[in-house]
Scaffold this motif. Sequence first.
Motif, PDB file in Angstrom:
ATOM      1  N   ASP A  66      12.553 -50.431-109.730  1.00 22.74           N
ATOM      2  CA  ASP A  66      11.701 -49.305-109.368  1.00 22.74           C
ATOM      3  C   ASP A  66      11.091 -49.493-107.984  1.00 22.74           C
ATOM      4  N   TYR A  67      10.698 -50.700-107.661  1.00 25.53           N
ATOM      5  CA  TYR A  67      10.162 -50.982-106.326  1.00 25.53           C
ATOM      6  C   TYR A  67      11.219 -50.733-105.259  1.00 25.53           C
ATOM      7  N   LEU A  68      12.396 -51.298-105.465  1.00 32.73           N
ATOM      8  CA  LEU A  68      13.462 -51.171-104.471  1.00 32.73           C
ATOM      9  C   LEU A  68      13.875 -49.712-104.289  1.00 32.73           C
ATOM     10  N   LYS A  69      13.975 -48.993-105.395  1.00 35.09           N
ATOM     11  CA  LYS A  69      14.353 -47.585-105.351  1.00 35.09           C
ATOM     12  C   LYS A  69      13.309 -46.769-104.583  1.00 35.09           C
ATOM     13  N   THR A  70      12.040 -47.068-104.800  1.00 40.62           N
ATOM     14  CA  THR A  70      10.967 -46.337-104.140  1.00 40.62           C
ATOM     15  C   THR A  70      10.933 -46.625-102.648  1.00 40.62           C
ATOM     16  N   VAL A  71      11.143 -47.876-102.270  1.00 43.57           N
ATOM     17  CA  VAL A  71      11.177 -48.228-100.841  1.00 43.57           C
ATOM     18  C   VAL A  71      12.329 -47.503-100.155  1.00 43.57           C
ATOM     19  N   TYR A  72      13.488 -47.496-100.787  1.00 38.06           N
ATOM     20  CA  TYR A  72      14.646 -46.822-100.203  1.00 38.06           C
ATOM     21  C   TYR A  72      14.397 -45.320-100.068  1.00 38.06           C
ATOM     22  N   ALA A  73      13.938 -44.693-101.151  1.00 37.98           N
ATOM     23  CA  ALA A  73      13.759 -43.248-101.162  1.00 37.98           C
ATOM     24  C   ALA A  73      12.726 -42.794-100.144  1.00 37.98           C
TER      25      ALA A  73
END
Length: 210
Positions: A8-15
């Motif tokens: 979830d962290y990685l996805k949020t940083v990317y998005a």
Amino acid sequence: MASPAADDYLKTVYAHTEWQDAPITPSVLAGKLGIAPSSVTEMVKKLAAAGLVSHVPYGAVRLTDAGTARALAIIRRHRLIETWLVREFDYGWHEVHDEAEVLEHTISDRLLEGIDARLGRPRFDPHGDAIPDAEGHVDRVPFVLLADAAEGHVGRVLRVDDRDPDLLCTLESAAIVVGAEVTATAHGVLVGGVSTELPEGASDIVWLSA
């Protein structure tokens, strides 16, 4: 470092930087995740130790190559699931985000590949976000945020942010959906020759072709 929380962290940083250029800070990351800043600080340290992000104190959080690859993998899952739910189960585009948040962590790679094949290898999800392919490649086209579009700009709706289901429903009722051609006006948009005044915040969640 494989866990739903890390994903979830990685996805949020990317998005965060997918549709604009400003990098994400820990405080913004905390707000998007609805988590205390102290908890974000600890997780970012763990992600950095695992080689998934780079971060200096009080600075932005950026994905490493390994972090980007992992983010794209989970985003692929999320967006394929959203597309699957809309096409196969008649979900509305405002209903799929929360379902995909759960399912993205549970389905197997085999099932994901089957979903992708059944759907015909879609390139975009129902909200217009690009679906990475199995190798992590994504399609990109020039875009402009509706709030930043000049009056008279004509463009196709490329993407609508999915975080506010009620606002999605309002836009859908006004025919402001992915693929629609709209003209930016001083107070809203023209859609099919019909002038529509947008509700507060709507111009900040709609992206048009440049």
